[in-house]
Design a protein around this motif. Structure first.
Motif, PDB file in Angstrom:
ATOM      1  N   ILE A 183       0.871  -1.166   0.000  1.00 57.42           N
ATOM      2  CA  ILE A 183       0.000   0.000   0.000  1.00 57.42           C
ATOM      3  C   ILE A 183       0.902   1.207   0.000  1.00 57.42           C
ATOM      4  CG2 ILE A 183      -1.482   1.358   1.454  1.00 57.42           C
ATOM      5  CD1 ILE A 183      -3.165  -0.646   0.624  1.00 57.42           C
ATOM      6  N   GLU A 184       1.131   1.746  -1.136  1.00 63.86           N
ATOM      7  CA  GLU A 184       2.231   2.648  -1.370  1.00 63.86           C
ATOM      8  C   GLU A 184       3.492   1.922  -0.955  1.00 63.86           C
ATOM      9  OE1 GLU A 184      -0.103   6.263   0.724  1.00 63.86           O
ATOM     10  OE2 GLU A 184       1.950   6.668   0.124  1.00 63.86           O
ATOM     11  N   ASN A 186       5.978   2.642   0.313  1.00 65.81           N
ATOM     12  CA  ASN A 186       6.770   3.680   0.951  1.00 65.81           C
ATOM     13  C   ASN A 186       7.786   3.110   1.917  1.00 65.81           C
ATOM     14  OD1 ASN A 186       4.915   2.989   2.869  1.00 65.81           O
ATOM     15  ND2 ASN A 186       3.870   4.951   2.864  1.00 65.81           N
ATOM     16  N   ASP A 225       7.208   7.723  -3.781  1.00 71.06           N
ATOM     17  CA  ASP A 225       7.120   7.289  -2.394  1.00 71.06           C
ATOM     18  C   ASP A 225       7.898   6.001  -2.187  1.00 71.06           C
ATOM     19  OD1 ASP A 225       5.394   9.301  -2.430  1.00 71.06           O
ATOM     20  OD2 ASP A 225       3.726   8.238  -1.544  1.00 71.06           O
TER      21      ASP A 225
END
Lengths: 406, 406
Positions: A183-184, A186, A225
């Motif tokens: 989820i992203e 990141n 990200d």
């Protein structure tokens, strides 16, 4: 050109790999240290995270690639060696030095990567103690072990190879990769290590890798990200003996094609194995005014938690897709947009010119219940397209990230 | 200046409200139509979503506010009247017309808002049929019912009032609000309706609302990624009889202060009641080079799914915070950053100059287990600060958004 699904980094000529449990992961049965080695030093290139916070290995690997040559890659999982200050840099350097000595090669021909928890000092002794056996275990059968050893929350090992020809020579590219927090991306470090026996100048190798990364790994969920430790590395040892590629001729584009194919395949494997994912989502934006817009739009959709949860729930809640297009920052005209859901089962149109149309909800639910779901977005405002890959957002994502720590 | 916790939009002089079940929500016990009414038309202002895809009510309300006057606000939940084309616009207009007739006021003095599912035609007959009773029910006790009637996945009704003085006059601001899909408020419509008996020019009313929105609602999770239907409206009917505010004098700043106080309080209530949330997270970035950087950094942290899941799991995984700062797009120096976690229990430093330091994990866990958790980020690179509010990411977020549809 064909994919070899059971092969990996040792498929190209002259490459060896191994994996071992050195103790960074608590579970004894889990491998946590990987090595890739070429019998001759090759041209090499890297693409790295754009995060301002970078793991120590990123700095050392960049430094060792100044001469654009490499012969080995050592990778540990279980600890990211990030936010660890000067001590972290020293240890990343030490990893390379120890590995170089064990293989009797130059220190700056060894590249280093780490993935795992941030901000915990790396236990370098465990790595040092394991390096002799890790080096001894190197074999042409070692790709699978290496693929396992770089995993963190990945559920499926990722390796792949591809064969193509240049003139009368067979050239092979092999790879192992890992993804995870999807989820992203990141934080869930994305790593991909590629090997090839292609003979190519280091400049063109670097350019091909950069180009290919843009349309593959960088299209998984959102990019920019990126994690603190993301990297994609390639070593080309030249042993395929093709005429050296030194210009953007047909051979170069042949290679780029194969590189794109293997990287896109790995990117999709990474998306599908996103943390807690039950489905691969492919979002295709087409008939857009330009490529850049199409890319931003496709990523905005693939990255929306509300789209992801809707797909998890097999819910044809297309309003959330339109909304994600609307807040993407791109100047869209909602009144020309058509939306479709598609899977192996069928394709269904759910929105026309930005407005609700009648569709059979039950059919839509069935389409969305498949493991591979496509979101097709016809912008009707140009001729350009882009694709992005992601996964749904499930209970398990929360479980993994609320509890997982190393 | 003090907050009245059990009062809402009917606290200021001359305001009435009501709520009713008209049938847009399937559950008969749930209110889904709200009305706010001032006995005299007042100056009014609005702040709206920046999403390119806008709900039909946004267009109608903007049109009706061209003259900067309003006397009533009608709001339905259960259907967003968005992506519904010309039919949606006609129906939003019709809502205002019918409500105006019932109250015997001008159509363009009625503002309209909707929240709920996107892309489903609005059943305007249910609203029309309910308007007579809704109007009849108007009372100074109706704020609570109105607050319930605008809820979707909200678990807690949100109303509040604040009293302050200007000269010898008591001035009151009242409000009802709703939030919901909080992991990025990209779809969970945020609505806030404010009433006040203040006497102020429409220009300064608008400016105060815009300024106040920036540091309150726009600091809840990420902004920019606003829903298709977000709006904040205010009506000032002047019945407090204070000397009219027509310049930025002390009285104006008195009002702005009170407006900020009520809006920040509501923003925090919205964050705390985020879908599936178990905690309110407050992220304060300080000693930053400038306000804009501080704001982007605080939102980047509050919006990271990996930070949110870590807080849900009471996990002091501060590396994820540093990572979110790193990919925010702001040019930070990781080597000057200190991080702290704080709650009513205690404060604990977990990172110094971008590096791991020793801290007691058990104490950190206890701090994070409280319902209100602060993340303090000392950039040590300037003097400016910003705060953002969000919530943790739990299993229930996935449940609500994988299943909820109207």
């Amino acid at each position: 050109m064909y994919l070899l699904e059971n092969k990996g980094v040792t498929a190209p000529k002259g490459f060896y790999a191994s994996g071992i449990h050195c103790g960074l992961k608590k579970n004894n049965s889990k491998l946590d240290l990987a090595l890739i080695y070429s019998e001759v030093a090759g041209n090499a290139a890297g693409v790295y995270t754009k995060n301002k916070v970078k793991g120590a290995p990123i700095y050392i690997t960049k430094e060792h690639l100044i001469n654009k040559k490499a012969q080995a890659i050592i990778v540990n999982s279980g600890n990211a060696n990030t936010c660890t200050g000067d001590d972290g840099l020293l240890k990343a350097k030490e990893m390379a030095e120890f590995q170089a000595k064990a293989l009797n090669i130059k220190t700056d021909d060894v590249l280093v990567a780490s993935t795992g928890v941030i901000g915990v000092p790396l236990n370098i002794d465990k790595i040092k103690n394991a390096i002799p056996l890790l080096s001894k275990k190197l074999s042409t059968e070692g790709s699978e072990e290496a693929a396992y050893a770089i995993m963190t929350t990945d559920k499926i090992k990722k390796q792949l190879a591809i064969e193509f020809t240049i003139g009368d020579k067979t050239v092979t590219i092999g790879a192992i990769a890992k993804g995870s927090g999807m989820i992203e991306p990141n934080m869930g470090t994305m790593l991909s290590f590629l090997t090839t026996d292609l003979n190519i100048s280091s400049e063109l190798l670097e350019e091909a890798l950069r180009e290919s990364t843009k349309i593959s790994y960088n299209r998984v969920s959102v990019d920019g990200d990126t994690s603190t430790n993301d990297m994609v590395l390639i070593i080309a040892n030249g042993l395929a003996n093709n005429e050296k590629i030194v210009s953007k001729n047909n051979d170069y584009y042949n290679f780029l094609n194969a590189l794109n194919k293997i990287n896109v395949s790995l990117a999709k494997m990474i998306a599908r194995d996103g943390e807690g994912a039950t489905k691969l989502i492919e979002c295709i934006v087409y008939n857009a005014p330009n490529k850049e817009d199409a890319e931003v739009l496709s990523k905005s959709v693939i990255n929306s938690p509300l789209v992801k949860t809707a797909i998890f729930g097999n819910d044809a809640n297309w309003g959330r897709i339109l909304c994600a297009l609307g807040y993407s920052g791109i100047n869209i005209n909602p009144n020309t947009i058509d939306l479709y859901f598609k899977s192996e089962l069928a394709e269904i149109k759910v929105c026309e010119n930005g407005k609700a149309i009648f569709f059979d909800e039950l059919t839509a639910k069935k389409i969305l219940s498949k493991e591979e779901v496509k979101i097709l977005i016809d912008m009707k405002s140009g001729t350009e397209a882009a694709v992005a890959w992601g996964c749904d957002l499930s209970y398990d994502y929360v479980k993994i990230n609320g509890e997982y720590r190393s």
